[in-house]
Design a protein around this motif. Sequence first.
Motif, PDB file in Angstrom:
ATOM      1  N   TYR A  69     -34.185  83.506  28.988  1.00 37.27           N
ATOM      2  CA  TYR A  69     -34.363  83.968  27.559  1.00 37.27           C
ATOM      3  C   TYR A  69     -33.354  82.928  26.989  1.00 37.27           C
ATOM      4  O   TYR A  69     -33.623  82.746  25.909  1.00 37.27           O
ATOM      5  CB  TYR A  69     -33.802  85.495  27.532  1.00 37.27           C
ATOM      6  CG  TYR A  69     -33.613  85.867  26.206  1.00 37.27           C
ATOM      7  CD1 TYR A  69     -34.764  86.378  25.495  1.00 37.27           C
ATOM      8  CD2 TYR A  69     -32.415  86.134  25.693  1.00 37.27           C
ATOM      9  CE1 TYR A  69     -34.513  86.849  24.127  1.00 37.27           C
ATOM     10  CE2 TYR A  69     -32.292  86.521  24.282  1.00 37.27           C
ATOM     11  CZ  TYR A  69     -33.322  87.054  23.639  1.00 37.27           C
ATOM     12  OH  TYR A  69     -33.319  87.412  22.430  1.00 37.27           O
ATOM     13  N   GLU A  70     -32.177  82.602  27.562  1.00 31.22           N
ATOM     14  CA  GLU A  70     -31.251  81.773  27.105  1.00 31.22           C
ATOM     15  C   GLU A  70     -31.893  80.484  26.302  1.00 31.22           C
ATOM     16  O   GLU A  70     -31.665  79.768  25.553  1.00 31.22           O
ATOM     17  CB  GLU A  70     -30.052  81.616  27.911  1.00 31.22           C
ATOM     18  CG  GLU A  70     -29.042  80.651  27.270  1.00 31.22           C
ATOM     19  CD  GLU A  70     -27.909  80.412  28.529  1.00 31.22           C
ATOM     20  OE1 GLU A  70     -26.954  79.457  28.158  1.00 31.22           O
ATOM     21  OE2 GLU A  70     -27.823  81.041  29.381  1.00 31.22           O
ATOM     22  N   HIS A  71     -32.596  79.875  27.431  1.00 34.92           N
ATOM     23  CA  HIS A  71     -33.317  78.476  27.180  1.00 34.92           C
ATOM     24  C   HIS A  71     -34.580  78.521  26.753  1.00 34.92           C
ATOM     25  O   HIS A  71     -34.831  77.264  26.297  1.00 34.92           O
ATOM     26  CB  HIS A  71     -33.179  77.764  28.745  1.00 34.92           C
ATOM     27  CG  HIS A  71     -31.836  77.470  29.488  1.00 34.92           C
ATOM     28  ND1 HIS A  71     -31.046  76.297  29.140  1.00 34.92           N
ATOM     29  CD2 HIS A  71     -31.072  78.393  30.467  1.00 34.92           C
ATOM     30  CE1 HIS A  71     -29.816  76.367  29.715  1.00 34.92           C
ATOM     31  NE2 HIS A  71     -29.982  77.486  30.495  1.00 34.92           N
ATOM     32  N   HIS A  72     -35.104  79.375  26.649  1.00 31.07           N
ATOM     33  CA  HIS A  72     -36.467  79.345  26.004  1.00 31.07           C
ATOM     34  C   HIS A  72     -37.009  80.664  25.233  1.00 31.07           C
ATOM     35  O   HIS A  72     -37.409  80.592  24.270  1.00 31.07           O
ATOM     36  CB  HIS A  72     -37.801  79.082  27.320  1.00 31.07           C
ATOM     37  CG  HIS A  72     -39.020  78.887  26.891  1.00 31.07           C
ATOM     38  ND1 HIS A  72     -39.552  78.063  25.872  1.00 31.07           N
ATOM     39  CD2 HIS A  72     -39.955  79.927  26.994  1.00 31.07           C
ATOM     40  CE1 HIS A  72     -40.892  78.500  25.703  1.00 31.07           C
ATOM     41  NE2 HIS A  72     -41.086  79.408  26.182  1.00 31.07           N
ATOM     42  N   GLY A  73     -36.994  81.862  25.897  1.00 31.49           N
ATOM     43  CA  GLY A  73     -37.562  83.190  25.788  1.00 31.49           C
ATOM     44  C   GLY A  73     -36.942  83.522  24.195  1.00 31.49           C
ATOM     45  O   GLY A  73     -37.869  84.096  23.391  1.00 31.49           O
ATOM     46  N   HIS A  74     -35.714  83.338  23.709  1.00 34.78           N
ATOM     47  CA  HIS A  74     -35.483  83.642  22.307  1.00 34.78           C
ATOM     48  C   HIS A  74     -36.063  82.898  21.320  1.00 34.78           C
ATOM     49  O   HIS A  74     -36.004  83.425  20.028  1.00 34.78           O
ATOM     50  CB  HIS A  74     -33.708  83.330  22.157  1.00 34.78           C
ATOM     51  CG  HIS A  74     -33.437  81.664  22.073  1.00 34.78           C
ATOM     52  ND1 HIS A  74     -33.501  81.181  23.364  1.00 34.78           N
ATOM     53  CD2 HIS A  74     -33.327  81.198  21.053  1.00 34.78           C
ATOM     54  CE1 HIS A  74     -33.167  79.595  23.040  1.00 34.78           C
ATOM     55  NE2 HIS A  74     -33.172  79.593  21.509  1.00 34.78           N
ATOM     56  N   THR A  75     -36.804  81.930  21.581  1.00 36.19           N
ATOM     57  CA  THR A  75     -37.687  81.141  20.733  1.00 36.19           C
ATOM     58  C   THR A  75     -39.097  81.755  20.413  1.00 36.19           C
ATOM     59  O   THR A  75     -39.581  81.361  19.256  1.00 36.19           O
ATOM     60  CB  THR A  75     -37.653  79.888  20.968  1.00 36.19           C
ATOM     61  OG1 THR A  75     -38.692  79.544  22.139  1.00 36.19           O
ATOM     62  CG2 THR A  75     -36.573  78.781  21.414  1.00 36.19           C
ATOM     63  N   SER A  78     -42.194  87.185  19.847  1.00 31.67           N
ATOM     64  CA  SER A  78     -41.967  88.514  20.441  1.00 31.67           C
ATOM     65  C   SER A  78     -40.807  88.514  21.380  1.00 31.67           C
ATOM     66  O   SER A  78     -40.814  89.397  22.337  1.00 31.67           O
ATOM     67  CB  SER A  78     -43.390  88.804  21.092  1.00 31.67           C
ATOM     68  OG  SER A  78     -43.521  87.944  22.196  1.00 31.67           O
ATOM     69  N   ALA A  79     -39.658  87.727  21.212  1.00 36.81           N
ATOM     70  CA  ALA A  79     -38.495  87.473  22.091  1.00 36.81           C
ATOM     71  C   ALA A  79     -37.940  88.977  22.400  1.00 36.81           C
ATOM     72  O   ALA A  79     -37.898  89.256  23.557  1.00 36.81           O
ATOM     73  CB  ALA A  79     -37.458  86.749  21.512  1.00 36.81           C
ATOM     74  N   PRO A  80     -37.697  90.025  21.503  1.00 36.91           N
ATOM     75  CA  PRO A  80     -36.912  91.124  21.924  1.00 36.91           C
ATOM     76  C   PRO A  80     -37.552  92.057  22.879  1.00 36.91           C
ATOM     77  O   PRO A  80     -37.284  92.662  23.912  1.00 36.91           O
ATOM     78  CB  PRO A  80     -36.540  91.684  20.480  1.00 36.91           C
ATOM     79  CG  PRO A  80     -36.515  90.665  19.637  1.00 36.91           C
ATOM     80  CD  PRO A  80     -37.608  89.692  19.904  1.00 36.91           C
TER      81      PRO A  80
END
Length: 333
Positions: A69-75, A78-80
């Motif tokens: 999440y820190e390196h990719h998922g937050h981008t 549908s991240a949350p």
Amino acid sequence: MAIKKVKTGWQVDCWPTGRYGPRVRRIFKQQSVAKRFEAKIMGQGAAGEDMSDLRSDKRRLLDLVEQWYEHHGHTLKSAPDRVRSLRKLANALGNPLAKKFTAQQWVEYRAQRLKEVKANTINHEHTYLTAVFSELERLSLWPHGNPMQKVRKVRTDETEKGYLDSYQIARLLDHLRAQETDDCYYITVICLSTGARWGEAQTLRAENVRKDRIVFVGTKSGKTRTVPIDPDLAKQLRQRRKLGRLFGNRYKAFARVIKELKIELPEGQLTHVLRHTFASHFMMNGGNILVLQQILGHQSITMTMRYAHFAPDHLEEATKYNPLAMSTAVDTL
């Protein structure tokens, strides 16, 4: 890097060779000992010394989820929702040591999970977890391989794509016109005219309505999509407002109307039926499958091919070249 107080002492948490190297977390009873350890291993990392003794990877599945999440998922759009699902999944799997997680563990979990949920849900979880390992591996943050790589998804039957016929469309629009607000009516008309998703139409802004077309931004694929519309419809939309969102949230209002009209739809396709209706009628009226792909914004033609069977001449050769038709042709000679 950091040293922080924890219940059992002082925890060293650092990356001796940088963010893409091994992460070291150790707990010491005394802060002074923790500081000396941190200084030592950071010095070794800076000097390029062998760090093999620090490569005992104790990360658990939840640790990988957070790192992903820190390196990719937050981008992701549908991240949350995605990270929430992954955290829940990691806990459901018992949050094992990531290095020791195996395909067999996943298969055993899947067998139990299939007693509670549909196969599609399991396949979504499969995709999400596979992506965590793959992305961290791609970023050189995971050197132990992807245990999900060779596991097949559960085979499922193709979901029925419901669509409205001309009579149902007319009833629906007549009913929506009689509502207190015309927001729901115009959102529905936009979906039926452009194949837009409900969310794309509902969040449409006045500045994205041109003289004879609509520009959809912030789409599911992240790509801007432009679709021509009737100039009269464009004029009506532009008259509503010059700037900002044209409509409020009308999902519940649409659901209420569908219930009032007693229109039966496949599960999970309440508003998406409008997109299916556009695509189905487009092909039934002789539309080109490649043009439909562009209108719908599908990245792969495979997704659009689900509507190919609506074309009037789809597989027409089956009636011409089957063995019975050919034998009849021979008999008439």
